[in-house]
Design an enzyme around this catalytic site. Structure first.
Site, PDB file in Angstrom:
ATOM      1  CE  LYS A   1      19.336  51.522 108.616  1.00  0.00           C
ATOM      2  NZ  LYS A   1      20.268  51.940 109.644  1.00  0.00           N
TER       3      LYS A   1
ATOM      4  CB  THR B   1      28.772  50.687 112.043  1.00  0.00           C
ATOM      5  OG1 THR B   1      28.636  51.752 111.092  1.00  0.00           O
ATOM      6  CG2 THR B   1      28.866  51.302 113.433  1.00  0.00           C
ATOM      7  CG  ASP B   2      31.193  53.123 107.881  1.00  0.00           C
ATOM      8  OD1 ASP B   2      30.131  53.141 108.552  1.00  0.00           O
ATOM      9  OD2 ASP B   2      31.245  53.505 106.690  1.00  0.00           O
ATOM     10  CD  GLU B   3      26.825  55.597 110.856  1.00  0.00           C
ATOM     11  OE1 GLU B   3      26.495  56.433 111.719  1.00  0.00           O
ATOM     12  OE2 GLU B   3      26.022  55.046 110.092  1.00  0.00           O
TER      13      GLU B   3
ATOM     14  CG  HIS C   1      24.684  64.602 108.447  1.00  0.00           C
ATOM     15  ND1 HIS C   1      23.894  64.996 107.398  1.00  0.00           N
ATOM     16  CD2 HIS C   1      25.062  63.335 108.163  1.00  0.00           C
ATOM     17  CE1 HIS C   1      23.806  64.020 106.520  1.00  0.00           C
ATOM     18  NE2 HIS C   1      24.511  63.003 106.963  1.00  0.00           N
TER      19      HIS C   1
ATOM     20  CE  LYS D   1      12.123  43.750 121.850  1.00  0.00           C
ATOM     21  NZ  LYS D   1      12.611  44.979 122.532  1.00  0.00           N
TER      22      LYS D   1
ATOM     23  CG  PHE E   1      19.637  45.261 104.895  1.00  0.00           C
ATOM     24  CD1 PHE E   1      19.193  44.720 103.698  1.00  0.00           C
ATOM     25  CD2 PHE E   1      20.690  46.163 104.870  1.00  0.00           C
ATOM     26  CE1 PHE E   1      19.797  45.062 102.494  1.00  0.00           C
ATOM     27  CE2 PHE E   1      21.291  46.522 103.675  1.00  0.00           C
ATOM     28  CZ  PHE E   1      20.852  45.967 102.485  1.00  0.00           C
TER      29      PHE E   1
ATOM     30  CG  ASP F   1      23.087  68.357 107.884  1.00  0.00           C
ATOM     31  OD1 ASP F   1      22.649  67.194 107.785  1.00  0.00           O
ATOM     32  OD2 ASP F   1      24.289  68.648 107.757  1.00  0.00           O
TER      33      ASP F   1
ATOM     34  CB  SER G   1      25.100  52.637 121.256  1.00  0.00           C
ATOM     35  OG  SER G   1      24.690  52.408 119.916  1.00  0.00           O
ATOM     36  CE  LYS G   2      26.991  48.190 116.066  1.00  0.00           C
ATOM     37  NZ  LYS G   2      26.420  46.824 116.248  1.00  0.00           N
TER      38      LYS G   2
ATOM     39  CE1 TYR H   1      24.053  51.802 114.934  1.00  0.00           C
ATOM     40  CE2 TYR H   1      25.056  53.373 113.416  1.00  0.00           C
ATOM     41  CZ  TYR H   1      24.786  52.059 113.787  1.00  0.00           C
ATOM     42  OH  TYR H   1      25.271  51.020 113.027  1.00  0.00           O
TER      43      TYR H   1
ATOM     44  CB  THR I   1      12.455  45.610 116.449  1.00  0.00           C
ATOM     45  OG1 THR I   1      13.443  45.639 115.404  1.00  0.00           O
ATOM     46  CG2 THR I   1      13.079  45.087 117.729  1.00  0.00           C
TER      47      THR I   1
END
Length: 344
Positions: A187, A124-126, A274, A35, A14, A270, A151-152, A148, A37
């Site tokens: 998303k 990422t901001d996460e 989260h 790849k 994206f 939820d 891992s980032k 996720y 995916t």
């Protein structure tokens, strides 16, 4: 070494595809390694078909990736490729560790071996985790909540370690939540648009009070181009728009613009862990590199809805695959089937 050649991992994704289109317009020579995916699609690059070289490539196949770098001799390596869906990471974290951590390590080792001038790592901001108030700065301690984001965060720390230990010429980029045309419909925003246009129930976690900072994809890609060209090596840059929205407000905005009733909203259980709210402090890129987001949310969401309305076949095909995927997941897990293709 080609001084104007950029190797882009995840260039069929994206954000990566938008970045590829922008640097092609700036006359860079572009090599895409992807790849392909479920979330990758070369259709995203159809407007620049024939203007880039493509390798179908696993990140963690070091020998093959080295062959690509040996042959192409890029001056810049921009690393978008990642597993990025939080719900999938909750179901099975293995692919996220393999791609996001081990894959990044492979690329760092290649950068160490070859005379690549700039390695741009897209994070990422996460990785900062959620905050009740205020903003996350580039030096805010990492506090990831999901497999996720963990891992980032691990990949970010690897990059930092290679910068210090091996003097890798790297920069870390942390964007806020992106949206726009061509986003894969697991998303949040494309799910809502698709469901609204199909007059289907729209799953919203809890009461929809979680807050995200929304950044239009072309603005994000432009920021990454700016960092690639002018960012200081060894630094971290946040990319945010300053536009905060509650998830429920986003859904209601889309329903209003598509002239659909609010009773399509369906609150669902939820997801575990989260995050409540993200907000980035982006003064560093604004002050040092003179970048600012150009697309406000009203204009951006209008353009996004219009694009999906014109590309319902593409969107529907992706949703069909997702529904099949999650149906199989539900058969082997005790998780609720409600709303599991949305990310907020």
């Amino acid at each position: 070494m080609n001084k104007h050649k950029v190797l882009v991992t995840g260039g069929a994704g994206f954000i990566g595809s938008e970045f590829v289109k922008q640097i092609i317009k700036k006359k860079y020579t572009v090599v895409v390694a992807d790849k392909i995916t479920y979330a990758g699609d070369l259709e995203r690059l159809r407007e620049v078909k024939g203007q880039y070289k493509f390798y179908k490539q696993d990140l963690y196949n070091k020998k093959q990736l080295e062959k690509v770098v040996e042959e192409e001799r890029p001056s810049h390596l921009v690393h978008f490729a990642a597993e990025s869906h939080v719900d999938r990471s909750i179901i099975d974290a293995g692919a996220f560790i393999k791609t996001n951590v081990f894959g990044t390590q492979v690329l760092l080792d290649i950068t160490k071996k070859y005379p690549i001038e700039r390695f741009i790592h897209i994070s990422t901001d996460e990785v900062y985790g959620d905050i009740d108030e205020g903003e996350s700065h580039e030096n805010t301690p990492l506090n990831p909540s999901s497999p996720y984001s963990a891992s980032k965060a691990a990949a970010d720390l690897l990059v930092k370690s290679y910068i210090r230990t091996h003097n890798i010429p790297a920069i870390i980029v942390r964007p806020s939540n992106n949206y726009g045309p061509w986003q894969y419909p697991e998303k949040f925003i494309p799910v809502v648009i698709y469901k609204a246009l199909k007059n289907e129930k729209i799953p919203v976690y809890a009461q929809g009070q979680n807050v995200r900072e929304w950044l239009y994809v072309s603005d994000c890609a432009h920021a990454i181009v700016t960092i690639m060209e002018n960012g200081k090596l060894g630094e971290v840059y946040n990319i945010g728009s300053g536009i905060e929205k509650k998830n429920l407000d986003v859904v209601e905005n889309i329903l209003k613009k598509t002239k659909k009733p609010l009773d399509l909203i369906e609150f669902v259980k939820d997801r575990p862990g989260h995050d409540y709210r993200y907000r980035l402090n982006s003064l560093k890129i604004k002050n040092e590199l003179h970048w600012n987001a150009k697309i406000d949310f009203e204009n951006g969401i209008h353009q996004t809805i219009a694009w999906y309305e014109e590309n319902m076949k593409w969107l529907g095909n992706k949703v069909t695959y997702l529904e099949s995927y999650w149906k199989n997941v539900y058969k082997s897990n005790e998780l609720s089937a409600s709303g599991k293709i949305s990310k907020s």
